[in-house]
Every structure is written in C-alpha cells, then in structure tokens.
Design an enzyme around this catalytic site. Structure first.
Site, short mmCIF file in Angstrom:
data_model
loop_
_atom_site.label_atom_id
_atom_site.label_comp_id
_atom_site.label_asym_id
_atom_site.label_seq_id
_atom_site.Cartn_x
_atom_site.Cartn_y
_atom_site.Cartn_z
N THR A 12 0.81 -1.22 0.00
CA THR A 12 0.00 0.00 0.00
C THR A 12 0.85 1.27 0.00
O THR A 12 0.46 2.29 -0.57
CB THR A 12 -0.95 -0.02 1.22
OG1 THR A 12 -1.83 -1.14 1.07
CG2 THR A 12 -1.79 1.23 1.30
N SER A 56 1.43 -7.48 -0.99
CA SER A 56 2.15 -8.48 -0.20
C SER A 56 1.51 -9.87 -0.17
O SER A 56 2.22 -10.84 0.12
CB SER A 56 2.46 -7.96 1.20
OG SER A 56 1.32 -7.93 2.02
N THR A 89 1.47 -4.55 4.12
CA THR A 89 1.32 -4.90 5.54
C THR A 89 0.69 -6.28 5.75
O THR A 89 0.82 -6.86 6.82
CB THR A 89 0.47 -3.84 6.26
OG1 THR A 89 -0.78 -3.71 5.58
CG2 THR A 89 1.19 -2.52 6.31
N ASP A 90 0.00 -6.81 4.71
CA ASP A 90 -0.72 -8.08 4.91
C ASP A 90 0.20 -9.23 5.31
O ASP A 90 -0.13 -10.03 6.19
CB ASP A 90 -1.50 -8.47 3.65
CG ASP A 90 -2.69 -7.54 3.40
OD1 ASP A 90 -2.97 -6.69 4.27
OD2 ASP A 90 -3.33 -7.69 2.34
N1 ASP Z 1 -2.97 -5.46 0.69
C1 ASP Z 1 -1.84 -4.60 0.90
C2 ASP Z 1 -0.56 -5.43 0.84
O1 ASP Z 1 -0.29 -6.16 1.77
C3 ASP Z 1 -1.94 -3.93 2.20
C4 ASP Z 1 -0.77 -3.06 2.55
O2 ASP Z 1 0.19 -2.90 1.85
O3 ASP Z 1 -0.84 -2.50 3.61
O4 ASP Z 1 0.19 -5.26 -0.09
#
Ligand code: ASP
Length: 329
Positions: A12, A56, A89-90
């Site tokens: 993200t 991610s 973050t995932d």
């Molecule tokens: N869905 C995104 C990922 O993990 C969420 C993020 O980056 O915070 O790439």
C-alpha cells in the site's frame, strides 16, 4: 551523515487508486515515495532500491529468502549504516520474521509500510518511512534484530503481528507491547527482546502447511497434507494447545510418516502448554511427539518451521529450535 539503503517491495505504501479498477494498485517507484518524505536529506543519505513492486499477498517464502540475501549484501557494505525495507502490511510480519531469523548483523534492519495508499487522506507512508529511516541511523537500534516501524512504534519482528485490518496502529506485539517508539525523530527503547533466534540457512522448505482448529473438526485436512507429501504441519490449536479428539488420529498418522507437527494456539495472546490430559489435550499431543511453538501465531510458526526444515530434517534439532529455553528440554 549516515547512509541508509531503502529497499522497496510494493504494498500500500507504493499504491494509488487506478481510475479504471477504482481500487488501489502498486504504482509508485521508490524514488517517488522518498520524494514525499520532505526533509529526510537532513538526517541521512538515502539510496533507493526497487526490489519488487507487488501486493504483499503475492510474496512467497522464496521471495522472502531472496530479499534476505539482498539485505545481507547491503548490510555487508561498509558505507551502509542501516537498511529500511518497505512491504505490504498483509504479509509484512512473515517477511520481517524470516529476515529476523536469517540475518545476523548488528546494523539496524527496519521494515515498514502503510495502511493508507497515497490516494487516501492521511496517507501514512511518508511518516512511517521517515520514522523507519530515523531508526535505521540510530545507535540504540543496533543489535536489536529486525524491527517493524509503523505509526511511531517499534516492535520486534519476532513478536509483532498485524492485529487490525485498517487502523494506522495495526501492528501489535500481543502480551508485550512495543520495544520502543520514534518520537519527534528520536528513537527511544523501553525494553529488549530476549528470546530472539537465528536459523542458519538460506533454504526454505515449501511443503509446510497451517491448519487452524475449529469445533467439530476431524482429520481430513491433516490427511490431505500427508497425501500431498508435506514435510511439516503447523496446528493452530484451541486455547492452551488442545485439539478436537477426531484430529488425533490424523496427527498420529502424520507423525508416523516422519512429518514434523508443531502446535501453537489460535488465541491472540499466550503460550501453549501440556496442561490438559483429555483426548486431544496438550499432554496427549506432547506425549505423541508434537513440538510446542510457544506464543507464535500460526503464520509465523510456519515460517520458522520452513527455515528449520531448510536447515535440518533431524526432529530433535527442530524441537530445540522451537523449544530451547522455553520448555524443559
Ligand atoms: N494489501 C496490501 C498489501 O499487503 C496492504 C498493505 O500494503 O498495507 O500489499
């Protein structure tokens, strides 16, 4: 002035809303993100590296291992004082934990990301990146293992998990809280993590599965894993480390085939222990030869077992990797 390498990996923090799909997708390069961190040039020389640009959930354990090698090579350079890794973050906690287990270097390695994309009000990417950079140049952050820096908090990669799907303070260390904070660009530690481990391998064993226990469950998923040729199975049991009785035969079949079975809890906080003696209780599982995984969430226990199996297939050695200093072995 110190030099920090920032290794960009998508997520993200590098996303904006694509008008065609009306949703966030990776699009910003590392250089474009650094350009938004105004004033960072007064703190550190930055070198940007675009390692990948993916959401991610796309990241595999093999990608994580390649990233570990890449970060190690940067840390080996004398002119680099610390490394920041950006990540979606995932699956951030899995990558950060793999880096923590495989990298042995006192220079700070700091993983960060963003909960809001650059198209949203309150995009937290630049603030997280600047706090992570301040951590990467901090003397206090040396020798602390891989750190996760989000929302002004510093958590140990071996303790942290994503605990909220949307909050800016999504990353928590269940039971323990953060190691420290970044306040007004200053890094302050309040405690250390004394249970960190190193696994000396550059191989990840891909055939490790995670099964979460639910009420009334039987052995079908375990039998499927056995049929697929899995080398390891993580059982995310209930409470203190207990499973529904109909799963016990599956566990026995897996152990008889030489598959390593590691037990953790589906509870958000706390350790597994052989407290209960009923059918499917922790005592029976321990007597059968199931390894205990302390307080790890299933997804991190899986990363640890993938590395442990990458290093050795000896069950006693794997038991030591999981239990030494934590259980009476
Ligand atoms: N869905 C995104 C990922 O993990 C969420 C993020 O980056 O915070 O790439």
């Amino acid at each position: 002035m110190k030099k920090v390498a920032i290794v960009f990996n998508g997520g993200t923090i590098s996303m904006k809303v694509d008008p065609r799909v009306q949703a966030a997708v990776p699009s910003l390069s590392g250089e474009e993100i650094v350009a938004m961190v105004t004033g960072i040039e007064n703190y550190a020389y930055i070198e940007s590296y675009n390692f990948s640009n993916v959401p991610s959930p796309f990241v595999t354990p093999n990608d994580m291992m390649k990233l570990s090698k890449y970060v190690k090579d940067l840390l080996d350079r004398e002119d680099i004082d610390g490394v920041v890794v950006t990540h979606g973050t995932d699956s951030l906690e899995e990558t950060a934990y793999l880096l923590d287990l495989t990298i042995q270097n006192d220079k700070p390695v700091v993983v960060t990301g963003a909960m809001r994309s650059s198209s949203e009000l309150g995009y937290d990417g630049p603030a997280n990146l600047s706090a992570a950079t301040c951590t990467a140049i901090s003397e206090e952050a040396r020798g602390k293992g891989v750190l996760v820096c989000m929302n002004g908090e510093l958590n140990s990669a071996s303790e942290v998990t994503k605990a909220n799907s949307m909050s800016l303070s999504a990353f928590k260390s269940p039971g323990f809280g953060p190691l420290g904070i970044v306040d007004n660009n200053q890094v302050i530690f309040y405690r250390d993590n004394l249970t960190r481990h190193h696994i000396d391998t550059n191989i990840v064993e891909a055939k490790v599965s995670l099964i979460k226990c639910v009420s009334g469950m039987d052995s079908r998923f375990i039998d499927f894993c056995i049929d697929q040729g899995d080398k390891g199975i993580i059982i995310e049991g209930m409470g203190r480390g207990n499973i529904p009785p109909k799963m016990v035969d599956g566990i026995k079949r897996a152990l008889n085939k030489g598959i390593i079975v590691v037990l953790v809890s589906r509870c958000f906080e706390g350790r597994v222990l052989d407290t209960y003696g009923y059918n499917g209780g922790g005592k029976e599982l321990r007597n059968l030869g199931v390894i205990f995984g302390d307080n790890l969430p299933g997804q991190k226990a899986r990363i640890k077992l993938m590395l442990a199996l990458g290093m050795t297939s000896n069950k006693e050695e794997i038991k030591e990797i999981f239990e030494k200093g934590l259980y009476n072995i």
